[in-house]
Design a protein around this motif. Structure first.
Motif, PDB file in Angstrom:
ATOM      1  N   ALA A 138       0.811  -1.213   0.000  1.00 44.72           N
ATOM      2  CA  ALA A 138       0.000   0.000   0.000  1.00 44.72           C
ATOM      3  C   ALA A 138       0.847   1.266   0.000  1.00 44.72           C
ATOM      4  N   ALA A 139       2.072   1.164   0.460  1.00 44.81           N
ATOM      5  CA  ALA A 139       2.971   2.325   0.491  1.00 44.81           C
ATOM      6  C   ALA A 139       3.823   2.437  -0.756  1.00 44.81           C
ATOM      7  N   GLY A 140       4.184   1.281  -1.360  1.00 43.06           N
ATOM      8  CA  GLY A 140       5.087   1.371  -2.499  1.00 43.06           C
ATOM      9  C   GLY A 140       5.328   0.057  -3.206  1.00 43.06           C
ATOM     10  N   GLY A 141       4.344  -0.853  -3.211  1.00 48.17           N
ATOM     11  CA  GLY A 141       4.598  -2.192  -3.720  1.00 48.17           C
ATOM     12  C   GLY A 141       3.898  -2.556  -5.015  1.00 48.17           C
ATOM     13  N   ILE A 142       3.380  -1.561  -5.751  1.00 52.05           N
ATOM     14  CA  ILE A 142       2.652  -1.839  -6.992  1.00 52.05           C
ATOM     15  C   ILE A 142       3.606  -1.761  -8.176  1.00 52.05           C
ATOM     16  N   ARG A 143       3.338  -2.586  -9.190  1.00 50.48           N
ATOM     17  CA  ARG A 143       4.070  -2.493 -10.456  1.00 50.48           C
ATOM     18  C   ARG A 143       3.078  -2.225 -11.583  1.00 50.48           C
ATOM     19  N   CYS A 144       3.459  -1.354 -12.495  1.00 50.24           N
ATOM     20  CA  CYS A 144       2.617  -1.010 -13.630  1.00 50.24           C
ATOM     21  C   CYS A 144       3.495  -0.745 -14.851  1.00 50.24           C
ATOM     22  N   SER A 145       2.870  -0.780 -16.011  1.00 50.06           N
ATOM     23  CA  SER A 145       3.552  -0.439 -17.257  1.00 50.06           C
ATOM     24  C   SER A 145       3.371   1.037 -17.559  1.00 50.06           C
ATOM     25  N   LEU A 146       4.134   1.518 -18.529  1.00 54.69           N
ATOM     26  CA  LEU A 146       3.958   2.890 -18.996  1.00 54.69           C
ATOM     27  C   LEU A 146       2.552   3.079 -19.554  1.00 54.69           C
ATOM     28  N   ASP A 147       2.064   2.103 -20.315  1.00 54.46           N
ATOM     29  CA  ASP A 147       0.700   2.178 -20.833  1.00 54.46           C
ATOM     30  C   ASP A 147      -0.298   2.423 -19.706  1.00 54.46           C
ATOM     31  N   ASP A 148      -0.162   1.654 -18.636  1.00 51.63           N
ATOM     32  CA  ASP A 148      -1.106   1.773 -17.532  1.00 51.63           C
ATOM     33  C   ASP A 148      -0.951   3.088 -16.777  1.00 51.63           C
ATOM     34  N   MET A 149       0.271   3.544 -16.587  1.00 45.84           N
ATOM     35  CA  MET A 149       0.472   4.809 -15.874  1.00 45.84           C
ATOM     36  C   MET A 149      -0.084   5.982 -16.666  1.00 45.84           C
ATOM     37  N   LEU A 150      -0.018   5.913 -17.995  1.00 52.55           N
ATOM     38  CA  LEU A 150      -0.624   6.964 -18.811  1.00 52.55           C
ATOM     39  C   LEU A 150      -2.148   6.903 -18.716  1.00 52.55           C
ATOM     40  N   ALA A 151      -2.696   5.690 -18.683  1.00 49.43           N
ATOM     41  CA  ALA A 151      -4.143   5.549 -18.489  1.00 49.43           C
ATOM     42  C   ALA A 151      -4.562   6.080 -17.117  1.00 49.43           C
ATOM     43  N   TRP A 152      -3.772   5.777 -16.103  1.00 49.06           N
ATOM     44  CA  TRP A 152      -4.028   6.291 -14.747  1.00 49.06           C
ATOM     45  C   TRP A 152      -3.983   7.818 -14.747  1.00 49.06           C
ATOM     46  N   ALA A 153      -3.006   8.408 -15.428  1.00 54.64           N
ATOM     47  CA  ALA A 153      -2.904   9.865 -15.492  1.00 54.64           C
ATOM     48  C   ALA A 153      -4.114  10.472 -16.197  1.00 54.64           C
ATOM     49  N   LEU A 154      -4.564   9.858 -17.287  1.00 51.18           N
ATOM     50  CA  LEU A 154      -5.705  10.387 -18.032  1.00 51.18           C
ATOM     51  C   LEU A 154      -6.976  10.366 -17.193  1.00 51.18           C
ATOM     52  N   ASN A 155      -7.109   9.400 -16.300  1.00 50.68           N
ATOM     53  CA  ASN A 155      -8.259   9.364 -15.402  1.00 50.68           C
ATOM     54  C   ASN A 155      -8.349  10.637 -14.571  1.00 50.68           C
ATOM     55  N   TRP A 156      -7.220  11.251 -14.275  1.00 49.03           N
ATOM     56  CA  TRP A 156      -7.197  12.473 -13.476  1.00 49.03           C
ATOM     57  C   TRP A 156      -7.230  13.734 -14.342  1.00 49.03           C
ATOM     58  N   LEU A 157      -6.611  13.669 -15.491  1.00 53.21           N
ATOM     59  CA  LEU A 157      -6.529  14.866 -16.337  1.00 53.21           C
ATOM     60  C   LEU A 157      -7.775  15.075 -17.194  1.00 53.21           C
ATOM     61  N   ALA A 158      -8.304  13.998 -17.746  1.00 55.56           N
ATOM     62  CA  ALA A 158      -9.435  14.116 -18.673  1.00 55.56           C
ATOM     63  C   ALA A 158     -10.366  12.927 -18.461  1.00 55.56           C
ATOM     64  N   PRO A 159     -11.002  12.834 -17.306  1.00 52.16           N
ATOM     65  CA  PRO A 159     -11.838  11.666 -17.024  1.00 52.16           C
ATOM     66  C   PRO A 159     -13.058  11.594 -17.935  1.00 52.16           C
ATOM     67  N   THR A 160     -13.376  10.389 -18.347  1.00 60.31           N
ATOM     68  CA  THR A 160     -14.583  10.144 -19.120  1.00 60.31           C
ATOM     69  C   THR A 160     -15.793  10.196 -18.190  1.00 60.31           C
ATOM     70  N   PRO A 161     -17.006  10.253 -18.740  1.00 58.60           N
ATOM     71  CA  PRO A 161     -18.192  10.193 -17.864  1.00 58.60           C
ATOM     72  C   PRO A 161     -18.189   8.960 -16.963  1.00 58.60           C
TER      73      PRO A 161
END
Length: 553
Positions: A291-314
């Motif tokens: 929960a503090a720092g143990g997740i792994r993700c790809s660049l694809d996923d981190m960009l998707a995560w960022a878009l959820n905050w920058l330009a969220p869909t309905p």
């Protein structure tokens, strides 16, 4: 984007509110409490290693981004890197380079998994925010309502600590307090040990009086989520964050390396080049620090995560309400503004939200976080008013590289055409680090193995109330320090002048430690301190207070 929504998201939300839990612990079976959600798959621009890929809109200045990428790879001899840029709500540029393991020939790809380290914190906070939306908990709930075994050193703080306090680094504990229960990995500390150990960590300031970065509170936050959600933290995160947002490659808990596909491994730099360290086996185990720092993700996923905050869909706005999005990015704890913040970015204000850092940069508002683990570095930077940002992930010793990449990429947006140059920022950073008073590391070249009869050392078995038992005993190769709960913290005891120093067996353990022995009338105490007083705060040897409990066996 393909979207599959539940026919009626209101029904499970109502059920979740009806099932709200006021108590519970971290042990024993829990009924599952599923939050309302949907399945979302996000298509992100992909590219082979070292090949540019753009969305139809394209980057405003792809040549500048290429230059930044190539300068950083060359200047810092990075084993591998993945970098992506979002402009005006679209992935505009993606590039990867290097290898998952130096010398392997396996390229870093946009789908390659990296350890995102403390970028995990915003995901943990969003899980809790989902539970607040569902009525399963409130930000001002006392932590003990959900984790009755939770204790801080001060009973008043125990009683007053709220769920929100777990996320904003205002506990009063020293920076990185108790991190030796998390790292180096692997070790034998469980989450129940973390919660039990908190009662023995002494504060350095009063509760809510200031900022000091900590990781243990996020581990507690994950257990709060588990207590109210009726499932393990890892199960909840996959179900309530990864699946709804289409973060299909992200991994937490135990997982198969082969099934995950491309996985970057951490590296350390030696005289002969980059060498992979602490590489994964066939099965990657669950870790206490998830929960503090143990997740792994790809660049694809981190960009998707960022878009959820920058330009969220309905649909993404249904995933998390505007109210909770605002709470996540609200300034909850002020942060210091450093000389570099002022000089490089003209920053006036910095603060911490729920898993995010907030700051003004060249007159623009930014929301960001970094991630740091041995041999892995990441940064996620958002410029919300532009619906823009960037992600960088590195699988080597990339502290300096991340600093200058962050600066150059920020200037790409805030000062286009002028300051977006890695080499210029690298030179500024190196001038800071070569200042006459920059290093306080003492000279230990005179070190030699210590003798069992050396008067400055008291052999025996020792115990610290939160770190557990260690031994300082004579063995065939000299006097050795060995930890029971953290086996990687084992090494030979060396003599440097009249002081004792632990030379760790594992070269990947970041900082060596002084050992000092004292007789205080109640017995023999042993305290420790970092060799480099300015070293990483997670090596929190200064918080240890050992008491001799027995002779060596």
């Amino acid at each position: 984007m393909a979207l599959l929504s539940q026919p009626d998201a209101r029904a499970p939300l109502a059920r979740a509110r009806e099932a709200r839990v006021k108590g519970g612990g971290i042990a024993g079976p829990r009924p599952s409490r599923r939050l309302p959600g949907f399945v979302l798959s996000v298509a992100v621009a992909c590219a082979p290693a070292v090949v540019l890929a753009q969305s139809p809109a394209g980057a405003r200045d792809p040549a500048a981004l290429d230059r930044i990428f190539e300068q950083a790879m060359a200047r810092y001899a990075l084993p591998g890197m993945a970098m992506g840029v979002i402009e005006d709500g679209e992935v505009a540029w993606v590039r990867t380079g290097g290898e998952t393991v130096a010398g392997s020939g396996e390229p870093v790809l946009p789908a390659t998994l990296f350890k995102i380290a403390s970028n995990s914190k915003a995901m943990t906070a969003s899980l809790l925010a989902r539970q607040v939306d569902a009525g399963l908990l409130a930000w001002d709930d006392p932590v003990v309502r959900h984790l009755p075994s939770f204790r801080m050193h001060d009973p008043w703080v125990t009683r007053e600590m709220q769920v929100r306090d777990l996320l904003v680094h205002n506990s009063g504990l020293p920076e990185g307090a108790g991190d030796l229960m998390l790292w180096p990995e692997p070790n034998r500390f469980g989450r129940e040990d973390i919660i039990a150990g908190l009662a023995h960590l002494k504060p350095e300031r009063s509760f809510r009086s200031g900022y000091a970065y900590d990781n243990l509170m996020y581990v507690v936050a994950g257990e709060v989520a588990a207590a109210v959600g009726g499932e393990a933290y890892e199960v909840l995160l996959r179900r309530e964050v990864f699946e709804p947002l289409g973060l299909d490659s992200c991994r937490v808990g135990e997982w198969s390396r082969a099934a995950a596909g491309s996985v970057a491994q951490p590296h350390m730099r030696t005289d002969t080049g980059n060498i992979a360290i602490r590489t994964d086996g066939d099965t990657v185990p669950a870790i206490t620090s998830a929960a503090a720092g143990g997740i792994r993700c790809s660049l694809d996923d981190m960009l998707a995560w960022a878009l959820n905050w920058l330009a969220p869909t309905p649909a993404q706005r249904e995933w998390l309400s505007e109210r909770q999005r605002g709470e996540m990015w609200a300034a909850h704890t002020p942060l210091p503004v450093s000389a570099r913040n002022r000089e490089w970015d003209d920053t006036h204000v910095r603060a911490y939200g729920y898993g995010w850092r907030l700051a003004d940069v060249d007159g623009e508002w930014t929301v960001s976080h970094t991630g740091t683990l041995s041999g892995m570095y990441s940064v996620l930077m958002l410029l919300p008013d532009r619906k823009s940002g960037f992600v960088v992930m590195i699988n080597g010793e990339g502290s300096a590289a991340r600093t200058v990449l962050t600066a150059a990429l920020l200037k790409y947006f805030t000062r286009p055409g002028s300051d977006a140059d890695v080499n210029a920022f690298a030179a500024r950073l190196e001038s800071e680090r070569t200042a006459p008073s920059a290093s306080r590391v003492p000279d230990t070249t005179s070190r030699r193995p210590i003798e069992a009869t050396f008067p400055g050392v008291r052999l025996g078995r020792y115990r610290d109330p939160w770190f557990g038992e260690v031994s300082v005993c004579a063995m065939e190769d000299g006097v050795r320090f060995q930890s029971v709960m953290s086996p990687l913290l084992s090494g030979r005891v060396m003599r440097v002048g009249e002081r004792a120093l632990v030379d760790w067996d594992d070269d990947t353990v970041d900082l060596e430690a002084w050992m000092d022995f004292h007789d205080d009338g109640a017995g023999t105490r042993m305290t420790m301190a970092k060799l480099d007083p300015d070293g990483d705060f997670s090596s929190d040897y200064e918080d240890l207070d050992f008491r001799r409990i027995a002779d060596c066996e």
